[in-house]
Design a protein around this motif. Sequence first.
Motif, PDB file in Angstrom:
ATOM      1  N   LEU A 148       0.820  -1.210   0.000  1.00  0.00           N
ATOM      2  CA  LEU A 148       0.000   0.000   0.000  1.00  0.00           C
ATOM      3  C   LEU A 148       0.853   1.258   0.000  1.00  0.00           C
ATOM      4  N   ARG A 149       1.986   1.204   0.688  1.00  0.00           N
ATOM      5  CA  ARG A 149       2.864   2.369   0.726  1.00  0.00           C
ATOM      6  C   ARG A 149       3.374   2.699  -0.686  1.00  0.00           C
ATOM      7  N   TYR A 150       3.767   1.682  -1.452  1.00  0.00           N
ATOM      8  CA  TYR A 150       4.184   1.911  -2.835  1.00  0.00           C
ATOM      9  C   TYR A 150       3.041   2.515  -3.658  1.00  0.00           C
ATOM     10  N   PHE A 151       1.838   1.999  -3.444  1.00  0.00           N
ATOM     11  CA  PHE A 151       0.692   2.498  -4.204  1.00  0.00           C
ATOM     12  C   PHE A 151       0.457   3.978  -3.950  1.00  0.00           C
ATOM     13  N   TRP A 152       0.380   4.372  -2.672  1.00  0.00           N
ATOM     14  CA  TRP A 152       0.051   5.760  -2.365  1.00  0.00           C
ATOM     15  C   TRP A 152       1.188   6.707  -2.722  1.00  0.00           C
ATOM     16  N   ASP A 153       2.420   6.278  -2.575  1.00  0.00           N
ATOM     17  CA  ASP A 153       3.538   7.133  -2.981  1.00  0.00           C
ATOM     18  C   ASP A 153       3.519   7.370  -4.486  1.00  0.00           C
ATOM     19  N   ALA A 154       3.204   6.335  -5.263  1.00  0.00           N
ATOM     20  CA  ALA A 154       3.102   6.494  -6.711  1.00  0.00           C
ATOM     21  C   ALA A 154       1.889   7.345  -7.074  1.00  0.00           C
ATOM     22  N   ALA A 155       0.780   7.147  -6.354  1.00  0.00           N
ATOM     23  CA  ALA A 155      -0.426   7.943  -6.616  1.00  0.00           C
ATOM     24  C   ALA A 155      -0.157   9.429  -6.405  1.00  0.00           C
ATOM     25  N   PHE A 156       0.592   9.752  -5.371  1.00  0.00           N
ATOM     26  CA  PHE A 156       0.895  11.161  -5.106  1.00  0.00           C
ATOM     27  C   PHE A 156       1.715  11.772  -6.246  1.00  0.00           C
ATOM     28  N   ASP A 204       3.701 -11.817  -9.892  1.00  0.00           N
ATOM     29  CA  ASP A 204       4.142 -10.903 -10.946  1.00  0.00           C
ATOM     30  C   ASP A 204       3.408  -9.586 -10.757  1.00  0.00           C
ATOM     31  N   PHE A 205       3.624  -8.637 -11.664  1.00  0.00           N
ATOM     32  CA  PHE A 205       2.998  -7.333 -11.492  1.00  0.00           C
ATOM     33  C   PHE A 205       1.471  -7.424 -11.558  1.00  0.00           C
ATOM     34  N   ASP A 206       0.936  -8.257 -12.435  1.00  0.00           N
ATOM     35  CA  ASP A 206      -0.524  -8.389 -12.520  1.00  0.00           C
ATOM     36  C   ASP A 206      -1.112  -8.881 -11.205  1.00  0.00           C
ATOM     37  N   ASP A 207      -0.405  -9.777 -10.528  1.00  0.00           N
ATOM     38  CA  ASP A 207      -0.872 -10.274  -9.236  1.00  0.00           C
ATOM     39  C   ASP A 207      -0.885  -9.157  -8.200  1.00  0.00           C
ATOM     40  N   LYS A 233      -1.352   5.849 -16.089  1.00  0.00           N
ATOM     41  CA  LYS A 233      -0.140   6.525 -15.636  1.00  0.00           C
ATOM     42  C   LYS A 233       0.301   5.980 -14.283  1.00  0.00           C
ATOM     43  N   LEU A 234      -0.648   5.772 -13.389  1.00  0.00           N
ATOM     44  CA  LEU A 234      -0.333   5.215 -12.071  1.00  0.00           C
ATOM     45  C   LEU A 234       0.200   3.797 -12.210  1.00  0.00           C
ATOM     46  N   LYS A 235      -0.414   3.005 -13.074  1.00  0.00           N
ATOM     47  CA  LYS A 235       0.039   1.633 -13.291  1.00  0.00           C
ATOM     48  C   LYS A 235       1.477   1.609 -13.794  1.00  0.00           C
ATOM     49  N   ASN A 236       1.789   2.466 -14.740  1.00  0.00           N
ATOM     50  CA  ASN A 236       3.146   2.510 -15.284  1.00  0.00           C
ATOM     51  C   ASN A 236       4.155   2.962 -14.232  1.00  0.00           C
ATOM     52  N   THR A 237       3.766   3.948 -13.419  1.00  0.00           N
ATOM     53  CA  THR A 237       4.660   4.442 -12.368  1.00  0.00           C
ATOM     54  C   THR A 237       4.967   3.337 -11.367  1.00  0.00           C
ATOM     55  N   LEU A 238       3.953   2.585 -10.979  1.00  0.00           N
ATOM     56  CA  LEU A 238       4.151   1.483 -10.038  1.00  0.00           C
ATOM     57  C   LEU A 238       5.031   0.392 -10.634  1.00  0.00           C
ATOM     58  N   SER A 239       4.805   0.063 -11.894  1.00  0.00           N
ATOM     59  CA  SER A 239       5.587  -1.011 -12.511  1.00  0.00           C
ATOM     60  C   SER A 239       7.067  -0.667 -12.561  1.00  0.00           C
ATOM     61  N   GLU A 240       7.374   0.638 -12.603  1.00  0.00           N
ATOM     62  CA  GLU A 240       8.769   1.072 -12.609  1.00  0.00           C
ATOM     63  C   GLU A 240       9.373   1.081 -11.210  1.00  0.00           C
ATOM     64  N   LYS A 241       8.562   1.304 -10.182  1.00  0.00           N
ATOM     65  CA  LYS A 241       9.084   1.502  -8.832  1.00  0.00           C
ATOM     66  C   LYS A 241       9.140   0.229  -7.997  1.00  0.00           C
ATOM     67  N   LEU A 242       8.263  -0.722  -8.264  1.00  0.00           N
ATOM     68  CA  LEU A 242       8.213  -1.913  -7.426  1.00  0.00           C
ATOM     69  C   LEU A 242       9.480  -2.755  -7.591  1.00  0.00           C
ATOM     70  N   PRO A 243       9.997  -3.321  -6.504  1.00  0.00           N
ATOM     71  CA  PRO A 243      11.227  -4.126  -6.562  1.00  0.00           C
ATOM     72  C   PRO A 243      10.941  -5.532  -7.094  1.00  0.00           C
ATOM     73  N   THR A 244      11.077  -5.699  -8.389  1.00  0.00           N
ATOM     74  CA  THR A 244      10.759  -6.963  -9.043  1.00  0.00           C
ATOM     75  C   THR A 244      11.982  -7.880  -9.077  1.00  0.00           C
ATOM     76  N   GLN A 245      11.759  -9.156  -8.720  1.00  0.00           N
ATOM     77  CA  GLN A 245      12.832 -10.136  -8.730  1.00  0.00           C
ATOM     78  C   GLN A 245      13.089 -10.642 -10.153  1.00  0.00           C
ATOM     79  N   ALA A 246      14.162 -11.404 -10.317  1.00  0.00           N
ATOM     80  CA  ALA A 246      14.527 -11.912 -11.643  1.00  0.00           C
ATOM     81  C   ALA A 246      13.429 -12.777 -12.250  1.00  0.00           C
ATOM     82  N   ASP A 247      12.672 -13.485 -11.409  1.00  0.00           N
ATOM     83  CA  ASP A 247      11.597 -14.340 -11.909  1.00  0.00           C
ATOM     84  C   ASP A 247      10.291 -13.593 -12.102  1.00  0.00           C
ATOM     85  N   GLY A 248      10.295 -12.273 -11.895  1.00  0.00           N
ATOM     86  CA  GLY A 248       9.094 -11.463 -12.060  1.00  0.00           C
ATOM     87  C   GLY A 248       8.283 -11.278 -10.802  1.00  0.00           C
TER      88      GLY A 248
END
Length: 264
Positions: A148-156, A204-207, A233-248
Motif C-alpha cells: 500500500l505504501r508503494y501504491f500511495w507514494d506512486a499515486a501522489f 508478478d505485477f498483474d498479481d 499513468k499510475l500503473k506505469n509508475t508502479l511497474s517502474e518503482k516496485l522491486p521486481t525479482q529476476a523471476d518477475g
Amino acid sequence: MSNIDDKWNNGDPYDYFMGRWSTLMAPKFVSWLNAPANSSWIDIGCGTGALSQAIEQHGTPQRIAGVDPSASFIAQVSKRLATGAEFRLGTADHLPFGNESFEIAVSGLALNFFPNLDQALAEIKRVLKPHGLVGAYVWDYAGRMDFLRYFWDAAFEVDPTSEKLDEGIRFPLCHSVRLTEAFQQAGLVEIESTVLDIDTVFTDFDDYWNPFLGGQGPAPGYLSSLSPELQAKLKNTLSEKLPTQADGSIKLLGRALAIKGKCR
C-alpha cells in the motif's frame, strides 16, 4: 477519524485484495495474544473471518461470536468456520450482546474504521467480564505495509490530490503510541504492544495490480475514481518503482501494529 465512506461490502473482492494477507497475519496475532484456552471470544469488525478462523484453529476457544456491519461479510464468515460460531450484524459502538458476555474481545485490522473509537472501547468493556482481555491490530499504513505504501507514494506522484485519501495520513491511530494512548484513555491496564510481520509475495505485477481493481477499500476505491488515462499513468509508475525479482515476483513486507490490555 476520517469521514470518507470507504467501501467494505463485498467479500470476494475484499479477500482477493486484503483477505489473503489478513489470513497470514491473524494466526500471528492469536499466538502473540496468548489468551487462556476455553475462553469465550468476540471478534469485532470480523469481516470475512480471517481472525475468527485463526481463533478457531489456534485459540482453543469455548465460544466464538462476531459482529460486522456488512451483511455480505457476515454471510461469508458464517460459512468459513467449522464450529457453531455466532455472527451478527452490528457496529462496534452498539454491540448486539449483553453485559459481561465474553472473556476476550478482539478486533483485526478494523479499529481505524470505527466511527467512534471511544464509544467502541466502552462497548467492548461492557460486553467483557471483569478482567477481560482486549486485543487488536492494525496495518502499519504509514510505515511498512509496503504494497500500500508503494501504491500511495506512486499515486501522489501522478495525482497530488490523492494525499487526502492516503491511509498513512488518514489514520493516525495506526501508530503504536496512539494505540497505547487510546487503550489508556479507555481505562485498560497491563497494556502491551508489538509489531507483527508477514511477507506479501506477488507472483508478478498483474498479481499485485489486479486486486486494486475490485473497488473494496480506500486504495481500490480511489483507483476506480480515476480517469483511464490517470489509471494507466499510475500503473506505469508502479511497474517502474516496485522491486521486481529476476523471476518477475515481487516480495514486500506487510507489518501490523498489535496491542492488548485488560479491563480492571
